[in-house]
Design a protein around this motif. Structure first.
Motif, PDB file in Angstrom:
ATOM      1  N   GLU A 121       0.990  -1.081   0.128  1.00 17.73           N
ATOM      2  CA  GLU A 121       0.029   0.112   0.108  1.00 17.73           C
ATOM      3  C   GLU A 121       0.940   1.112   0.028  1.00 17.73           C
ATOM      4  O   GLU A 121       2.055   1.126   0.404  1.00 17.73           O
ATOM      5  N   PRO A 122       0.343   2.686  -0.635  1.00 16.12           N
ATOM      6  CA  PRO A 122       1.139   3.676  -0.276  1.00 16.12           C
ATOM      7  C   PRO A 122       1.653   3.970   1.048  1.00 16.12           C
ATOM      8  O   PRO A 122       1.151   3.655   2.041  1.00 16.12           O
ATOM      9  N   GLY A 123       2.933   4.352   1.116  1.00 14.43           N
ATOM     10  CA  GLY A 123       3.721   4.544   2.185  1.00 14.43           C
ATOM     11  C   GLY A 123       4.334   3.436   2.893  1.00 14.43           C
ATOM     12  O   GLY A 123       5.276   3.598   3.834  1.00 14.43           O
ATOM     13  N   GLN A 124       4.105   2.251   2.163  1.00  9.83           N
ATOM     14  CA  GLN A 124       4.976   0.833   2.579  1.00  9.83           C
ATOM     15  C   GLN A 124       6.254   0.948   2.016  1.00  9.83           C
ATOM     16  O   GLN A 124       6.205   0.944   0.862  1.00  9.83           O
ATOM     17  N   PRO A 125       7.346   0.463   2.580  1.00  7.79           N
ATOM     18  CA  PRO A 125       8.533   0.383   1.962  1.00  7.79           C
ATOM     19  C   PRO A 125       8.628  -0.555   0.941  1.00  7.79           C
ATOM     20  O   PRO A 125       9.446  -0.121  -0.227  1.00  7.79           O
ATOM     21  N   ALA A 126       7.932  -1.692   0.434  1.00  2.00           N
ATOM     22  CA  ALA A 126       7.982  -2.475  -0.558  1.00  2.00           C
ATOM     23  C   ALA A 126       7.444  -2.034  -1.804  1.00  2.00           C
ATOM     24  O   ALA A 126       8.066  -2.060  -2.718  1.00  2.00           O
ATOM     25  N   LEU A 127       6.532  -0.869  -1.495  1.00  4.11           N
ATOM     26  CA  LEU A 127       5.994  -0.169  -2.679  1.00  4.11           C
ATOM     27  C   LEU A 127       7.005   0.519  -3.269  1.00  4.11           C
ATOM     28  O   LEU A 127       7.343   0.531  -4.657  1.00  4.11           O
ATOM     29  N   ALA A 176       8.713  -0.167  -7.189  1.00  7.63           N
ATOM     30  CA  ALA A 176       8.732   0.857  -8.251  1.00  7.63           C
ATOM     31  C   ALA A 176      10.598   1.042  -8.552  1.00  7.63           C
ATOM     32  O   ALA A 176      10.640   1.557  -9.746  1.00  7.63           O
ATOM     33  N   ASP A 177      11.081   1.019  -7.691  1.00  3.66           N
ATOM     34  CA  ASP A 177      12.715   0.979  -8.116  1.00  3.66           C
ATOM     35  C   ASP A 177      12.943  -0.277  -9.190  1.00  3.66           C
ATOM     36  O   ASP A 177      13.784   0.062  -9.998  1.00  3.66           O
ATOM     37  N   ALA A 178      12.590  -1.275  -8.803  1.00  2.00           N
ATOM     38  CA  ALA A 178      12.990  -2.486  -9.545  1.00  2.00           C
ATOM     39  C   ALA A 178      12.242  -2.801 -10.543  1.00  2.00           C
ATOM     40  O   ALA A 178      12.717  -3.713 -11.872  1.00  2.00           O
ATOM     41  N   PHE A 179      10.994  -2.351 -10.864  1.00  2.00           N
ATOM     42  CA  PHE A 179       9.944  -2.730 -12.140  1.00  2.00           C
ATOM     43  C   PHE A 179       9.729  -1.098 -12.559  1.00  2.00           C
ATOM     44  O   PHE A 179       8.985  -0.487 -11.755  1.00  2.00           O
ATOM     45  N   ASP A 180       9.716  -1.227 -14.046  1.00  2.00           N
ATOM     46  CA  ASP A 180       9.438   0.047 -14.550  1.00  2.00           C
ATOM     47  C   ASP A 180       8.003   0.268 -14.770  1.00  2.00           C
ATOM     48  O   ASP A 180       7.270  -0.670 -15.284  1.00  2.00           O
ATOM     49  N   GLY A 181       7.443   1.443 -14.537  1.00  2.00           N
ATOM     50  CA  GLY A 181       6.102   1.922 -14.511  1.00  2.00           C
ATOM     51  C   GLY A 181       4.989   1.086 -13.952  1.00  2.00           C
ATOM     52  O   GLY A 181       4.115   0.841 -14.390  1.00  2.00           O
ATOM     53  N   VAL A 182       5.235   0.798 -12.539  1.00  2.00           N
ATOM     54  CA  VAL A 182       4.469  -0.183 -12.041  1.00  2.00           C
ATOM     55  C   VAL A 182       3.522   0.683 -10.978  1.00  2.00           C
ATOM     56  O   VAL A 182       2.835   0.119 -10.109  1.00  2.00           O
ATOM     57  N   LEU A 183       3.665   1.943 -10.925  1.00  2.00           N
ATOM     58  CA  LEU A 183       2.979   3.027  -9.999  1.00  2.00           C
ATOM     59  C   LEU A 183       1.790   3.373 -10.780  1.00  2.00           C
ATOM     60  O   LEU A 183       2.054   4.042 -12.045  1.00  2.00           O
ATOM     61  N   ASN A 184       0.465   3.822 -10.447  1.00  2.00           N
ATOM     62  CA  ASN A 184      -0.643   4.463 -11.006  1.00  2.00           C
ATOM     63  C   ASN A 184      -0.132   5.825 -10.644  1.00  2.00           C
ATOM     64  O   ASN A 184       0.435   6.184  -9.697  1.00  2.00           O
ATOM     65  N   ASP A 208      -1.752   7.600  -9.049  1.00  2.00           N
ATOM     66  CA  ASP A 208      -2.313   8.151  -7.693  1.00  2.00           C
ATOM     67  C   ASP A 208      -1.173   7.511  -6.597  1.00  2.00           C
ATOM     68  O   ASP A 208      -1.595   7.726  -5.530  1.00  2.00           O
ATOM     69  N   GLY A 209      -0.200   6.987  -7.363  1.00  2.00           N
ATOM     70  CA  GLY A 209       0.683   6.217  -6.045  1.00  2.00           C
ATOM     71  C   GLY A 209       0.524   4.865  -5.765  1.00  2.00           C
ATOM     72  O   GLY A 209       1.482   4.216  -5.027  1.00  2.00           O
ATOM     73  N   THR A 210      -0.496   4.400  -6.152  1.00  2.00           N
ATOM     74  CA  THR A 210      -0.980   3.104  -5.864  1.00  2.00           C
ATOM     75  C   THR A 210       0.023   2.096  -7.119  1.00  2.00           C
ATOM     76  O   THR A 210       0.304   2.337  -7.883  1.00  2.00           O
ATOM     77  N   LEU A 211      -0.285   0.809  -6.410  1.00  2.00           N
ATOM     78  CA  LEU A 211       0.470  -0.218  -7.417  1.00  2.00           C
ATOM     79  C   LEU A 211      -0.425  -0.539  -8.630  1.00  2.00           C
ATOM     80  O   LEU A 211      -1.322  -0.766  -8.362  1.00  2.00           O
ATOM     81  N   ALA A 264      11.872 -11.518  -3.789  1.00  2.00           N
ATOM     82  CA  ALA A 264      12.980 -10.961  -2.587  1.00  2.00           C
ATOM     83  C   ALA A 264      12.460  -9.592  -2.119  1.00  2.00           C
ATOM     84  O   ALA A 264      12.835  -9.402  -0.803  1.00  2.00           O
ATOM     85  N   ILE A 265      11.807  -8.882  -2.715  1.00  2.00           N
ATOM     86  CA  ILE A 265      11.310  -7.668  -2.086  1.00  2.00           C
ATOM     87  C   ILE A 265       9.962  -7.980  -1.084  1.00  2.00           C
ATOM     88  O   ILE A 265       9.974  -7.342  -0.101  1.00  2.00           O
ATOM     89  N   THR A 266       9.049  -8.683  -1.470  1.00  2.00           N
ATOM     90  CA  THR A 266       7.620  -8.920  -0.853  1.00  2.00           C
ATOM     91  C   THR A 266       7.740 -10.146   0.183  1.00  2.00           C
ATOM     92  O   THR A 266       7.220  -9.830   1.228  1.00  2.00           O
TER      93      THR A 266
END
Length: 194
Positions: A40-46, A50-58, A60-63, A84-86
């Protein structure tokens, strides 16, 4: 308290079984819900995704789950990156929920975990309950009910452990190659035998 590890490949009907077990009184720890919570927005995994995969944020900042899935299941390496991230965060949150389940007074805790076997978490449970359906039927369900492209459905199934390995790890197998009613009858029978 008995702990049941509920697993099955994507499109097998695991969610239907989990819902029925909850209706019957089980305390459910749903790894998929935990997986949504940790991104969810604000969580470190998000941010890491976003750093590991291109264009995965909407915007509004959601996944953007569809885009993440498309990229993450494209290759085994990409799937490993996602995991590894999740997975460490999912495990930590799951432990918190297991504690809540033990404190709830419920007689049965169900760990609803698609990757129970793949992640080596079978030792966390007393009994492995596998929901099974043939791959072609699962593909059909994913296309018809979830709106996936057939190739995407096949990739997602291929990214999971093979059916034979899953079945070999099972203490009990629920066959979901029939109707929902037939599956629920099997769940009720399983519950009655606990």
């Amino acid at each position: 308290m008995i702990t049941i590890g509920l697993t099955g490949g994507i499109g097998s009907g695991k969610s239907t079984v989990s819902s029925r077990l909850a209706e019957l009184g089980a305390f459910i720890v749903d790894a998929d819900l935990v997986a949504r919570e940790i991104v969810e927005p604000g969580q470190p995994a998000l941010a890491e995704l976003a750093d590991a995969f291109d264009g995965v944020l909407n915007p509004d900042g959601t996944l953007n789950r569809g885009e993440l899935a498309r990229q993450a299941f494209a290759t085994p390496e990409a799937t490993e990156k996602l995991n590894a991230i999740t997975h460490p965060r999912i495990r930590a949150r799951t432990e918190e929920l297991f504690k809540q389940g033990r404190e709830s007074g419920a007689q049965v805790l169900v760990y609803d975990m698609p990757l129970l076997i793949e992640n080596g978490e079978v030792d966390k449970v007393d009994h492995v309950l596998v929901v099974d359906a043939p791959d072609e039927l699962r593909i059909d369900r994913l296309v018809q009910h979830r709106g996936l492209d057939e190739n995407d459905a096949r990739r997602r199934i291929a990214a999971q452990i093979d059916r034979a390995t899953r079945l070999n790890a099972a203490d009990t197998v629920l066959d979901n190659s029939g109707t929902v009613e037939q599956l629920l009858e099997q769940v009720d029978g399983f519950w009655g035998g606990l």
